[in-house]
Design an enzyme around this catalytic site. Structure first.
Site, PDB file in Angstrom:
ATOM      1  N   ASP A 122       0.844  -1.201   0.000  1.00  0.00           N
ATOM      2  CA  ASP A 122       0.000   0.000   0.000  1.00  0.00           C
ATOM      3  C   ASP A 122       0.877   1.248   0.000  1.00  0.00           C
ATOM      4  O   ASP A 122       1.163   1.790   1.063  1.00  0.00           O
ATOM      5  CB  ASP A 122      -0.905  -0.018   1.240  1.00  0.00           C
ATOM      6  CG  ASP A 122      -1.878   1.145   1.269  1.00  0.00           C
ATOM      7  OD1 ASP A 122      -2.067   1.805   0.239  1.00  0.00           O
ATOM      8  OD2 ASP A 122      -2.446   1.399   2.350  1.00  0.00           O
ATOM      9  N   GLU A 128      -2.194  10.618  -0.675  1.00  0.00           N
ATOM     10  CA  GLU A 128      -3.449   9.853  -0.707  1.00  0.00           C
ATOM     11  C   GLU A 128      -3.845   9.422   0.690  1.00  0.00           C
ATOM     12  O   GLU A 128      -5.032   9.418   1.045  1.00  0.00           O
ATOM     13  CB  GLU A 128      -3.291   8.631  -1.621  1.00  0.00           C
ATOM     14  CG  GLU A 128      -4.575   7.837  -1.845  1.00  0.00           C
ATOM     15  CD  GLU A 128      -4.817   6.715  -0.840  1.00  0.00           C
ATOM     16  OE1 GLU A 128      -5.874   6.068  -0.906  1.00  0.00           O
ATOM     17  OE2 GLU A 128      -3.933   6.482   0.034  1.00  0.00           O
ATOM     18  N   GLU A 129      -2.842   9.075   1.497  1.00  0.00           N
ATOM     19  CA  GLU A 129      -3.117   8.575   2.839  1.00  0.00           C
ATOM     20  C   GLU A 129      -3.715   9.642   3.750  1.00  0.00           C
ATOM     21  O   GLU A 129      -4.224   9.333   4.823  1.00  0.00           O
ATOM     22  CB  GLU A 129      -1.846   7.999   3.464  1.00  0.00           C
ATOM     23  CG  GLU A 129      -1.274   6.783   2.728  1.00  0.00           C
ATOM     24  CD  GLU A 129      -2.150   5.537   2.832  1.00  0.00           C
ATOM     25  OE1 GLU A 129      -3.246   5.621   3.429  1.00  0.00           O
ATOM     26  OE2 GLU A 129      -1.740   4.498   2.302  1.00  0.00           O
ATOM     27  N   ASP A 161      -0.248  -7.622 -15.490  1.00  0.00           N
ATOM     28  CA  ASP A 161      -0.643  -7.984 -16.855  1.00  0.00           C
ATOM     29  C   ASP A 161      -2.035  -7.447 -17.184  1.00  0.00           C
ATOM     30  O   ASP A 161      -2.293  -7.015 -18.319  1.00  0.00           O
ATOM     31  CB  ASP A 161      -0.610  -9.496 -17.026  1.00  0.00           C
ATOM     32  CG  ASP A 161       0.808 -10.051 -17.054  1.00  0.00           C
ATOM     33  OD1 ASP A 161       1.747  -9.279 -17.334  1.00  0.00           O
ATOM     34  OD2 ASP A 161       0.976 -11.266 -16.800  1.00  0.00           O
TER      35      ASP A 161
END
Length: 319
Positions: A139, A173-174, A308
């Site tokens: 994270d 973001e945190e 992917d």
């Protein structure tokens, strides 16, 4: 991903696997009898070893900078400089946008791949900051590394998509999606309308993984769901991170959003363990927001599949 606040749902995109017929470019020059059909390029396989090499770099940066890569701390800026250096060398046009939060300077990194229709911009993004309590390798080193390696694959392939490609690494973001919100708020109405879709990747290598797809936009959701169906991997709608990651400001601005997620501190059910493997009754990531979210806190298979899938979506949605 920040602590569980008010919910807004991330929605994931799903991508149909390319078949030989599906690879023929819509609207391409008509094929005459006996001519070789014009086909769209398939996404390359993203080497998970390269993605993990980026994670090891983030771990080294955190270790050298007080154990974290948090907003306003030296580990964050060093992480940004590492990513920017890779992108600059690969031929991207990069820009660093400053903002202030909590009395500390934050940074967003935006990278544009030259070419494509700038009236149709496909964006892929991930937050680069960690919490202050740990290095933040799942994270969200995982999402940051996966989109970095996808961007480098674009360069290696000298990909020439119809749409313009833009990648972004968000700061703070945190603290409540501060960096991505700052970016969206800085856009004019016209520039917001030029973004055809924003794909968000926050925690894509959880050690007890699930396979969750954002359901905010049906077309984007389908791209990811179809891709995983082609692998024989069942998916579920993402609900744990609703409104808690960087897709939220884009969605609030009316921009279609999608993305992937492998789970945080919610616990895997018996039914989920039966279809995905792993351990029922344990969190998807027991080291969420903790000092143990290190380079060993990653499931390689989940990271490989996620990387992917990201490349597949970027290739398919930008054609």
């Amino acid at each position: 991903m920040p602590l569980h606040p008010s919910p807004i749902r991330p929605r994931l995109a799903t991508a149909a696997l390319f078949t030989a017929a599906a690879l023929i470019t819509a609207g391409a020059t008509p094929v005459t009898a006996g001519a070789t059909p014009v086909t769209a390029a398939a996404a390359p396989d993203i080497p998970v070893t390269s993605v993990k090499a980026h994670l090891n770099q983030f771990q080294s940066i955190a270790t050298a900078n007080g154990g974290n890569r948090a907003h306003g701390r030296p580990g964050y800026k060093a992480s940004l400089d590492y990513v920017k250096g890779k992108l600059d060398a690969a031929g991207f046009t990069t820009s660093v946008k400053q903002f202030t939060s909590g009395g500390r300077t934050g940074y967003n990194l935006v990278a544009d791949w030259p070419g494509g229709d700038t009236d149709q911009v496909l964006m892929a993004g991930a937050h680069l900051d960690s919490v202050t309590t740990g290095p933040g390798i799942n994270d969200n080193g995982s999402g940051s590394a996966a989109i970095l390696e996808t961007a480098l694959a674009v360069s290696r392939a000298q990909f020439k998509p119809t749409k313009h490609l833009r990648f972004a690494w968000w700061g703070a973001e945190e603290l409540g999606m501060v960096g991505s919100r700052n970016y969206v708020n800085s856009l004019s109405v016209a520039n917001r309308s030029r973004i055809s879709g924003y794909l968000n990747f926050d925690m894509v290598g959880s050690p007890n993984p699930g396979y969750f797809v954002y359901d905010d936009d049906p077309a984007l959701e389908k791209v990811f769901k179809d891709y995983y169906a082609g692998l024989g991997v069942p998916t579920e709608i993402e609900t744990e991170g609703d409104g808690r990651s960087d897709h939220a400001p884009f969605k609030s601005a009316g921009i279609p959003v999608g993305g992937l997620f492998s789970g945080a501190d919610y616990r895997k059910t018996a039914a989920q363990a039966q279809k995905w493997g792993g351990t029922a009754g344990k969190p998807f990531d027991a080291c969420y927001h903790s000092s143990c979210d290190t380079a060993t806190n990653i499931d390689t298979t989940a990271l490989d599949r996620s990387s992917d899938a990201i490349a597949h979506a970027v290739w398919e949605l930008s054609e």
